[in-house]
Enzyme design. Structure first.
Site, PDB file in Angstrom:
ATOM      1  N   PHE A   1      77.492  70.355 102.707  1.00  0.00           N
ATOM      2  CA  PHE A   1      77.258  69.662 101.372  1.00  0.00           C
ATOM      3  C   PHE A   1      75.866  68.908 101.178  1.00  0.00           C
ATOM      4  O   PHE A   1      75.435  68.385 101.944  1.00  0.00           O
ATOM      5  CB  PHE A   1      78.253  68.554 101.366  1.00  0.00           C
ATOM      6  CG  PHE A   1      78.939  68.172 100.115  1.00  0.00           C
ATOM      7  CD1 PHE A   1      80.017  68.844  99.498  1.00  0.00           C
ATOM      8  CD2 PHE A   1      78.539  67.064  99.453  1.00  0.00           C
ATOM      9  CE1 PHE A   1      80.487  68.329  98.131  1.00  0.00           C
ATOM     10  CE2 PHE A   1      78.929  66.488  98.144  1.00  0.00           C
ATOM     11  CZ  PHE A   1      79.797  67.081  97.487  1.00  0.00           C
TER      12      PHE A   1
ATOM     13  N   ASP B   1      80.789  64.818 109.570  1.00  0.00           N
ATOM     14  CA  ASP B   1      81.342  64.707 108.147  1.00  0.00           C
ATOM     15  C   ASP B   1      82.779  65.065 107.983  1.00  0.00           C
ATOM     16  O   ASP B   1      82.951  66.275 108.357  1.00  0.00           O
ATOM     17  CB  ASP B   1      80.445  65.436 107.374  1.00  0.00           C
ATOM     18  CG  ASP B   1      80.836  65.021 105.779  1.00  0.00           C
ATOM     19  OD1 ASP B   1      81.967  64.762 105.385  1.00  0.00           O
ATOM     20  OD2 ASP B   1      79.922  65.217 104.698  1.00  0.00           O
TER      21      ASP B   1
ATOM     22  N   TYR C   1      89.127  60.122  99.149  1.00  0.00           N
ATOM     23  CA  TYR C   1      89.593  60.375  97.755  1.00  0.00           C
ATOM     24  C   TYR C   1      90.219  61.828  97.761  1.00  0.00           C
ATOM     25  O   TYR C   1      90.893  62.307  96.892  1.00  0.00           O
ATOM     26  CB  TYR C   1      89.012  60.182  96.828  1.00  0.00           C
ATOM     27  CG  TYR C   1      87.277  60.635  96.751  1.00  0.00           C
ATOM     28  CD1 TYR C   1      87.188  61.984  96.764  1.00  0.00           C
ATOM     29  CD2 TYR C   1      86.319  59.595  97.297  1.00  0.00           C
ATOM     30  CE1 TYR C   1      85.881  62.482  96.784  1.00  0.00           C
ATOM     31  CE2 TYR C   1      84.929  60.262  97.278  1.00  0.00           C
ATOM     32  CZ  TYR C   1      84.826  61.611  97.176  1.00  0.00           C
ATOM     33  OH  TYR C   1      83.446  62.031  97.347  1.00  0.00           O
ATOM     34  N   LYS C   2      89.905  62.555  99.002  1.00  0.00           N
ATOM     35  CA  LYS C   2      90.500  64.088  98.856  1.00  0.00           C
ATOM     36  C   LYS C   2      91.732  64.247  99.625  1.00  0.00           C
ATOM     37  O   LYS C   2      92.730  63.893  98.945  1.00  0.00           O
ATOM     38  CB  LYS C   2      89.279  64.940  99.515  1.00  0.00           C
ATOM     39  CG  LYS C   2      87.811  64.919  99.224  1.00  0.00           C
ATOM     40  CD  LYS C   2      86.882  65.507  99.599  1.00  0.00           C
ATOM     41  CE  LYS C   2      85.704  65.607  98.856  1.00  0.00           C
ATOM     42  NZ  LYS C   2      84.119  65.731  99.455  1.00  0.00           N
TER      43      LYS C   2
ATOM     44  N   ARG D   1      88.461  78.196  95.157  1.00  0.00           N
ATOM     45  CA  ARG D   1      88.881  77.505  96.205  1.00  0.00           C
ATOM     46  C   ARG D   1      90.297  76.990  95.989  1.00  0.00           C
ATOM     47  O   ARG D   1      90.688  76.421  94.821  1.00  0.00           O
ATOM     48  CB  ARG D   1      87.945  76.218  96.423  1.00  0.00           C
ATOM     49  CG  ARG D   1      87.743  75.865  97.812  1.00  0.00           C
ATOM     50  CD  ARG D   1      86.703  74.924  98.073  1.00  0.00           C
ATOM     51  NE  ARG D   1      86.837  73.684  97.358  1.00  0.00           N
ATOM     52  CZ  ARG D   1      86.257  72.677  97.445  1.00  0.00           C
ATOM     53  NH1 ARG D   1      85.224  72.395  98.594  1.00  0.00           N
ATOM     54  NH2 ARG D   1      86.494  71.593  96.762  1.00  0.00           N
TER      55      ARG D   1
HETATM   56  C1  LIG Z   1      83.120  65.058  98.830  1.00  0.00           C
HETATM   57  C2  LIG Z   1      82.185  65.465  99.764  1.00  0.00           C
HETATM   58  C3  LIG Z   1      80.881  64.439  99.979  1.00  0.00           C
HETATM   59  C4  LIG Z   1      80.806  63.422  98.878  1.00  0.00           C
HETATM   60  O1  LIG Z   1      79.937  62.468  99.310  1.00  0.00           O
HETATM   61  P1  LIG Z   1      80.346  60.938  98.417  1.00  0.00           P
HETATM   62  O2  LIG Z   1      79.464  60.053  98.743  1.00  0.00           O
HETATM   63  O3  LIG Z   1      81.836  60.411  98.587  1.00  0.00           O
HETATM   64  O4  LIG Z   1      79.867  61.365  96.898  1.00  0.00           O
HETATM   65  C5  LIG Z   1      79.926  64.495 100.976  1.00  0.00           C
HETATM   66  N1  LIG Z   1      80.024  65.589 102.043  1.00  0.00           N
HETATM   67  C6  LIG Z   1      81.085  66.286 102.142  1.00  0.00           C
HETATM   68  C7  LIG Z   1      81.218  67.427 103.090  1.00  0.00           C
HETATM   69  C8  LIG Z   1      82.012  66.438 101.061  1.00  0.00           C
HETATM   70  O5  LIG Z   1      83.004  67.478 101.006  1.00  0.00           O
END
Ligand SMILES: *Cc1c(COP(=O)(O)O)cnc(C)c1O
Length: 425
Positions: free
Chosen positions: A129, A210, A235-236, A385
């Site tokens: 990400f 992560d 939040y996911k 997705r």
């Molecule tokens: C959703 C997501 C993020 C988002 O990071 P935030 O700091 O919450 O905006 C980071 N890494 C991955 C792999 C994600 O899926």
């Protein structure tokens, strides 16, 4: 099997589903199918209730909400950490609910990246990400190191998956720290975290993960695997609400390490209000907190995480795999002639909680799905997705999504839309 025969089968699978009653715990829009719980999980009635209770505590108690509220704010982060811990396989005191994914990554890298001698590099991957990469680059710059030289990103052989052999081969003696995803956000591949952790430690390298795409969907054993640290968002799959506070794990062997970023909420709780200018850090993962918790953003997690405590992550994982098994089978049977490619692992051990359907017209296919009140997620350039979520999606939802995709392709409905992404994809 014909499509109609499959619908009957889906209804039968729903009737036998032990988790089916949990669907009623969530707010689902009438006539709409939500397949995006891996980007933003839905609101549950319990999460709404605990948010409203915390708001009422503020209304009725003011400052006394910290100690006397229905969910006292002073201990709320610790309480939620204890609910997060079984989901990541950590001890309650190895977990903290604080910050956000990217902030927690900054916190953990600023703590555990200790370049010395020839070990000056951070190892990551080329499919991760973007926010993680931006954070790693800035952490290197803060140490006066050039990211172009000191951030090593392992390539994927096919643009979808990472090969653990390639990751291990890149664990050379110039690497100080490794940061990898638990589950890749596009393909949904689960990495073998236990094997990677062992390989890293055999070579004297610290490793962190992560967990954004696995926490709340896939079981973990961070403590037993010996993972040094991890961070994730709530939040996911955890349905804690848009932008809700994130989570972090620090293995107990690192307790006592001074966090890179310190603040008064990292104090030992009995010392915090001494207001001393010498920090006495908490003796556990609590030390990694920085400032005052975002109480109203934590509050929905109380109800949301209660659901997971009740159901257990193993039951969630079992249904999630059954849903994606079923979706894969229908895609193979019904959509193959239309040029879809399943860009997610078929093997259970490597499969996360969503499927990526690759198609050159993916952006406009997603728009056509939305016109049918089906909410997918588009990932540029070519991924539809789909995340059927164990706590609120049904096998019938999966059937209806695939049947609708078939109609969209047969009737070329996607052609009415532009093949480009929206601002929030
Ligand atoms: C959703 C997501 C993020 C988002 O990071 P935030 O700091 O919450 O905006 C980071 N890494 C991955 C792999 C994600 O899926």
């Amino acid at each position: 099997m014909t499509l109609t025969a499959n619908r009957d089968e889906a209804v039968r699978m729903d009737q036998q589903d032990q988790l089916a009653p949990y669907r009623n715990e969530f707010y689902l829009r009438e006539g709409s199918i939500y397949m995006d719980g891996n980007s933003l999980g839905l609101l549950s009635k319990r999460a709404e209730q605990t948010l409203l209770e915390s708001l009422a505590d503020w209304r009725e108690l003011g400052i006394d909400g910290w100690m006397q509220g229905r969910h006292p704010w002073f201990e709320l982060s610790e309480k939620l950490a204890a609910l997060n811990a079984p989901l990541v396989g950590g001890r309650a005191n190895e977990v903290m609910v604080t910050g956000s994914t990217t902030i927690n990554l900054h916190q953990l890298v600023s703590t555990f990246f200790a370049p010395s001698g020839q070990r000056t590099k951070i190892l990551a991957d080329s499919l991760t990400f973007p926010s993680d990469i931006y954070a790693l680059q800035s952490q290197l710059r803060l140490r006066g190191l050039d990211p172009a030289e000191h951030l090593v990103q392992v390539e994927s052989r096919d643009g979808r998956f990472l090969d653990e052999e390639d990751l291990i081969a890149a664990m050379t003696d110039d690497i100080a720290l490794i940061v990898l995803p638990t589950v890749l956000y596009r393909s949904g591949q689960v990495l073998d975290m236990e094997r990677l952790t062992k390989a890293a430690h055999d070579r004297g390298i610290l490793i962190g993960f992560d967990g954004c795409h696995s926490v709340g969907a896939v079981p973990h054993a961070f403590h037993d695997w010996g993972v040094d640290f991890a961070y994730w968002c709530n939040y996911k799959h955890l349905n804690g609400g848009p932008g809700t506070v994130g989570g972090l794990f620090v293995h107990e062997r690192h307790f006592g390490t001074l966090p890179g970023l310190t603040g008064w909420f990292g104090s030992r709780k009995d010392k915090q209000f001494d207001m001393d200018h010498t920090l006495t850090p908490a003796e556990d993962a609590g030390a990694f907190q920085i400032g005052t918790p975002h109480v109203l953003s934590l509050a929905p997690q109380i109800g949301a995480l209660e659901l997971f405590a009740e159901v257990g992550i193993d039951a969630v994982r079992e249904k999630s795999l059954a849903l994606t098994d079923y979706m894969m089978r229908l895609v193979d049977e019904e959509l193959a002639p239309y040029g879809f490619f399943i860009g997610s692992p078929r093997d259970h051990k490597q499969r996360g909680a969503h499927l990526s359907l690759e198609h050159p017209e993916a952006a406009r296919i997603c728009k056509a799905l939305k016109a049918h009140h089906i909410i997918p997620d588009f990932r540029a350039p070519n991924i539809v997705r789909l995340a059927p979520v164990a706590l609120y999606n049904t096998f019938s939802d999966v059937y209806d999504v695939v049947a609708t995709l078939k109609t969209i392709m047969e009737e070329k409905e996607y052609a009415q839309f532009a093949n480009e992404r929206e601002v929030v994809a």
